[in-house]
Design an enzyme around this catalytic site. Sequence first.
Site, PDB file in Angstrom:
ATOM      1  N   HIS A  34       0.935  -0.960   0.140  1.00 27.98           N
ATOM      2  CA  HIS A  34      -0.130   0.046   0.047  1.00 27.98           C
ATOM      3  C   HIS A  34       0.893   1.391  -0.030  1.00 27.98           C
ATOM      4  O   HIS A  34       2.088   1.068  -0.097  1.00 27.98           O
ATOM      5  CB  HIS A  34      -0.965   0.087   1.239  1.00 27.98           C
ATOM      6  N   GLU A  35       0.227   2.424   0.078  1.00 29.80           N
ATOM      7  CA  GLU A  35       1.054   3.673  -0.174  1.00 29.80           C
ATOM      8  C   GLU A  35       2.175   3.802   1.158  1.00 29.80           C
ATOM      9  O   GLU A  35       3.133   4.506   0.856  1.00 29.80           O
ATOM     10  CB  GLU A  35       0.026   4.821  -0.114  1.00 29.80           C
ATOM     11  N   HIS A  37       3.932   1.436   2.339  1.00 30.36           N
ATOM     12  CA  HIS A  37       5.233   0.647   1.618  1.00 30.36           C
ATOM     13  C   HIS A  37       5.921   1.449   0.658  1.00 30.36           C
ATOM     14  O   HIS A  37       7.057   1.671   0.490  1.00 30.36           O
ATOM     15  CB  HIS A  37       4.790  -0.399   1.059  1.00 30.36           C
ATOM     16  N   GLY A 149       9.021   1.078   8.403  1.00 30.47           N
ATOM     17  CA  GLY A 149       7.988   1.994   8.886  1.00 30.47           C
ATOM     18  C   GLY A 149       7.967   1.985  10.580  1.00 30.47           C
ATOM     19  O   GLY A 149       7.945   1.079  11.223  1.00 30.47           O
ATOM     20  N   MET A 186      -1.944   3.036   7.854  1.00 28.60           N
ATOM     21  CA  MET A 186      -2.025   2.010   6.511  1.00 28.60           C
ATOM     22  C   MET A 186      -1.306   0.870   7.120  1.00 28.60           C
ATOM     23  O   MET A 186      -0.216   0.700   7.571  1.00 28.60           O
ATOM     24  CB  MET A 186      -1.357   2.740   5.416  1.00 28.60           C
ATOM     25  N   ARG A 189      -3.027  -5.466   6.859  1.00 30.42           N
ATOM     26  CA  ARG A 189      -4.341  -5.792   7.618  1.00 30.42           C
ATOM     27  C   ARG A 189      -5.610  -5.029   7.804  1.00 30.42           C
ATOM     28  O   ARG A 189      -6.868  -5.644   8.072  1.00 30.42           O
ATOM     29  CB  ARG A 189      -3.873  -6.283   9.182  1.00 30.42           C
TER      30      ARG A 189
END
Length: 290
Positions: A34-35, A37, A149, A186, A189
């Site tokens: 997703h964004e 990452h 992250g 984000m 999951r």
Amino acid sequence: MKTVETIAELQTEIKAARAAGKRIGFVPTMGNLHEGHMILVDAAAEECDYVVASIFINPLQFNDIDDLGRYPRTLSADQEHLKDRDCDLLFYPSVDEMYPDGQEAQTTVSVPVVSEGLCGDSRPGHFDGVATVVSKLFHMVQPDAAFFGEKDFQQLAVIRKMVRDLNLPFDVFGVPTCREENGLAMSSRNNYLSDDEKQTAGQIYSVLTEIKDKILAGERNFAELCVLGKQTLLEHDFQPDYVEVREANSLAPATEDDTDLVILVAAILGKARLIDNMRVNLAHSKVGDI
């Protein structure tokens, strides 16, 4: 972007990049990108000349086989996401490639102290699995910098301590959490949540913000603040695992004398176990007040 599936192919590509004088940045993931990452990939591209991402759903870090089985697998979409950003190489190994002698025969890496408590209590063996696979990936890639992250705050602390303790010769960068409009961190999951649950899940961010504001206002009864935070989550249909205030560097329970704090939350909503955190720097806030 090139995709390789074997360690030999991976190291051939990296050897060529390094021979060309390129600085290697590494972003390990479990896929379903997703964004958040993509922000890691962007950070790696800004810092380095050659970006390697990996996708490997690591069975060693799952203590629930059903959780492992339903974890999203979206390779084609992930490849398209990475192609749209500055990723040069994707490493997509099989379980047999990563653990050729089987998982039970695998040498494991255990990082003491920071692995204990919080998610370490809720998911026994999880951080041993994380440390083991990340250590293997680090040795395969031998990056100049690695990017993770900050949403997975305890995981980042585990990896930083492992790198420091084992004297691995590269930098670990923590990248700020990427959030939805309602503050929800984000996460892969989040796909387990219904649309209504995604809106409700923003309450985690609200709880974190409320506790932070109270600490900045002078409150120091951290245990009471955490109890109130859990109560708020219960009122919104969460099953709280923990709400805690810790010293941000050691992850020890926070004291009144600590100035660098982190508030950490884990809670189940529907079928998803969600985690998030928020830093509170009291030293900085005091300077700002002056």
